[in-house]
Design a protein around this motif. Structure first.
Motif, PDB file in Angstrom:
ATOM      1  N   ASP A 176      13.064   0.958   1.242  1.00 19.89           N
ATOM      2  CA  ASP A 176      13.168   0.639   2.663  1.00 19.89           C
ATOM      3  C   ASP A 176      11.806   0.207   3.210  1.00 19.89           C
ATOM      4  OD1 ASP A 176      14.845   0.956   5.292  1.00 19.89           O
ATOM      5  OD2 ASP A 176      12.895   1.895   5.680  1.00 19.89           O
ATOM      6  N   VAL A 177      11.772  -0.919   3.894  1.00 16.40           N
ATOM      7  CA  VAL A 177      10.495  -1.478   4.337  1.00 16.40           C
ATOM      8  C   VAL A 177       9.813  -0.605   5.382  1.00 16.40           C
ATOM      9  CG1 VAL A 177      11.522  -2.956   6.133  1.00 16.40           C
ATOM     10  CG2 VAL A 177       9.344  -3.605   5.083  1.00 16.40           C
ATOM     11  N   THR A 178      10.581   0.038   6.260  1.00 14.52           N
ATOM     12  CA  THR A 178       9.964   0.908   7.268  1.00 14.52           C
ATOM     13  C   THR A 178       9.307   2.107   6.606  1.00 14.52           C
ATOM     14  OG1 THR A 178      11.573   0.204   8.931  1.00 14.52           O
ATOM     15  CG2 THR A 178      10.359   2.242   9.357  1.00 14.52           C
TER      16      THR A 178
ATOM     17  N   PRO B 212      14.501  -4.593   4.636  1.00 14.26           N
ATOM     18  CA  PRO B 212      15.577  -3.913   5.357  1.00 14.26           C
ATOM     19  C   PRO B 212      16.824  -3.844   4.481  1.00 14.26           C
ATOM     20  CG  PRO B 212      15.255  -6.133   6.204  1.00 14.26           C
ATOM     21  CD  PRO B 212      14.166  -5.909   5.218  1.00 14.26           C
ATOM     22  N   PRO B 213      17.704  -2.876   4.708  1.00 13.09           N
ATOM     23  CA  PRO B 213      18.846  -2.653   3.801  1.00 13.09           C
ATOM     24  C   PRO B 213      19.693  -3.887   3.524  1.00 13.09           C
ATOM     25  CG  PRO B 213      18.621  -0.809   5.315  1.00 13.09           C
ATOM     26  CD  PRO B 213      17.625  -1.839   5.767  1.00 13.09           C
ATOM     27  N   HIS B 214      19.998  -4.673   4.554  1.00 14.13           N
ATOM     28  CA  HIS B 214      20.867  -5.833   4.355  1.00 14.13           C
ATOM     29  C   HIS B 214      20.226  -6.851   3.408  1.00 14.13           C
ATOM     30  CE1 HIS B 214      23.639  -9.102   5.162  1.00 14.13           C
ATOM     31  NE2 HIS B 214      22.618  -9.872   5.513  1.00 14.13           N
TER      32      HIS B 214
ATOM     33  N   LEU C 112       0.830  -1.196   0.000  1.00 17.68           N
ATOM     34  CA  LEU C 112       0.000   0.000   0.000  1.00 17.68           C
ATOM     35  C   LEU C 112       0.870   1.253   0.000  1.00 17.68           C
ATOM     36  CD1 LEU C 112      -2.865   1.281   0.306  1.00 17.68           C
ATOM     37  CD2 LEU C 112      -2.582   1.035   2.786  1.00 17.68           C
ATOM     38  N   GLY C 113       1.900   1.256   0.838  1.00 15.85           N
ATOM     39  CA  GLY C 113       2.809   2.394   0.893  1.00 15.85           C
ATOM     40  C   GLY C 113       3.639   2.527  -0.362  1.00 15.85           C
ATOM     41  N   TRP C 114       4.148   1.397  -0.882  1.00 12.52           N
ATOM     42  CA  TRP C 114       4.963   1.426  -2.104  1.00 12.52           C
ATOM     43  C   TRP C 114       4.170   1.972  -3.281  1.00 12.52           C
ATOM     44  CZ3 TRP C 114       4.620  -1.336  -6.792  1.00 12.52           C
ATOM     45  CH2 TRP C 114       5.741  -1.242  -7.631  1.00 12.52           C
ATOM     46  N   LEU C 115       2.918   1.582  -3.394  1.00 16.35           N
ATOM     47  CA  LEU C 115       2.081   2.082  -4.485  1.00 16.35           C
ATOM     48  C   LEU C 115       1.888   3.591  -4.384  1.00 16.35           C
ATOM     49  CD1 LEU C 115      -0.587  -0.773  -4.581  1.00 16.35           C
ATOM     50  CD2 LEU C 115       0.957  -0.153  -6.444  1.00 16.35           C
TER      51      LEU C 115
END
Length: 320
Positions: A298-300, A276-278, A136-139
């Protein structure tokens, strides 16, 4: 529930971790995270869900009073607090917003949002909880995400590969990549010691990924034992063994995505990775090894952008 200048608490409560965010939201603006708190996941609580949640947000409640609390993740599953439904694909993640389960908890209005489900071409079923808010956020983070065909990789304990068309989740496939890594690195003969992520050896990771991605046949089980044999006969350190195992598993995951019948990687301009970055870096290296371009998110940030969509839609509804 919301005003045009609003504090609220966003909670991503999974199997292993609770991540809570004290947010300040304003109409037509990104969220501002004022503070973050952490606690145990739904499978690790030692008291009860209400006590664990209230302990996590107590300082914020003391300062700001009875704030709305929005929650996603396994807290809404059959092993969680209040079981919510799974909404069937194809679906726009925005449809999740109106299907939340609301209840009162010591004066706080709590909403737990549902997950998604799909049925694949082989008639197997799949499900997600929490990742729908990442999507939802990525969209919402770029206008081009709402148009065309996209493949999104959400790496983690249960990695998701999600096919999106014109802003709708068409289907997705789950791989136990992270869970297998935890089990095999902690409870098998393969590796005897733990290491931190700061000690990650990307050269060894690439060797493991190369083994899985270059295999003409399914050598997965045989490849796993090579984690042990490389320590015995090739001088691999514990640090190298961990990274090599990670490469084997992520390489196998990417190989499955490469040959999936539900999409054709060669017809996509890139794969979006939200994690997450890694883990983003690891999956990007494996996909780039296959000549697949990637974009990293970034997932957060994606999760909080998803919570902001909830707020912005609520404000718009109030003003209509």
């Amino acid at each position: 529930m919301f005003t045009e200048h609003q504090h609220f608490i966003a909670v991503d409560w999974g199997t292993s971790h609770l991540r809570a965010y004290l947010c300040l939201a304003e109409a037509n603006k990104p969220l501002t995270v004022l503070e973050q708190g952490n606690n145990v996941g739904v499978k690790k609580i030692t008291t009860d869900f209400q006590t664990t949640l209230m302990d996590s947000v107590a300082p914020w409640a003391t300062h700001f009073g009875k704030l709305p609390i929005l929650m996603i993740g396994q807290i809404g599953s059959s092993i969680g607090w209040k079981e919510t439904q799974y909404l069937a694909c194809p679906i726009s993640p925005t449809e999740v917003i109106s299907a939340g389960t609301r209840f009162n908890c010591l004066g706080h209005q709590v909403t737990i949002y549902p997950g998604l489900r799909c049925q694949l071409h082989n008639h197997l079923h799949d499900s997600m909880r929490g990742e729908e808010f990442h999507l939802l956020g990525w969209l919402a983070m770029a206008p081009q995400h709402l148009h065309g065909r996209h493949l999104v990789c959400l790496p983690g304990t249960h990695t998701k590969w999600v096919l999106i068309e014109d802003g709708k989740v068409v289907l997705f496939k789950t791989a136990l990549t992270g869970e297998l890594y935890d089990l095999l690195s902690s409870n098998s003969v393969l590796i005897q010691e733990k290491v931190s992520d700061l000690e990650f050896d990307f050269d060894a990771f690439i060797q493991g990924a190369d083994f899985s991605l270059s295999s003409a046949t399914d050598n997965f089980a045989h490849g796993l034992f090579s984690v042990r044999s490389k320590q015995l006969f090739e001088g691999y350190t514990t640090k190298q063994a961990h990274a090599y195992l990670s490469g084997l598993l992520i390489g196998g995951d990417v190989r499955a995505a490469k040959y999936a019948t539900e999409w054709q990687l060669t017809q996509l301009s890139s794969v979006a990775i939200i994690g997450p970055p890694h883990l983003n870096k690891c999956f990007a290296k494996a996909l780039n090894f296959c000549n697949i371009n990637t974009t990293l998110w970034d997932v957060t940030e994606a999760t909080l952008a998803g919570f902001n969509v909830v707020y912005q839609q609520a404000i718009k509804a109030n003003n209509d």
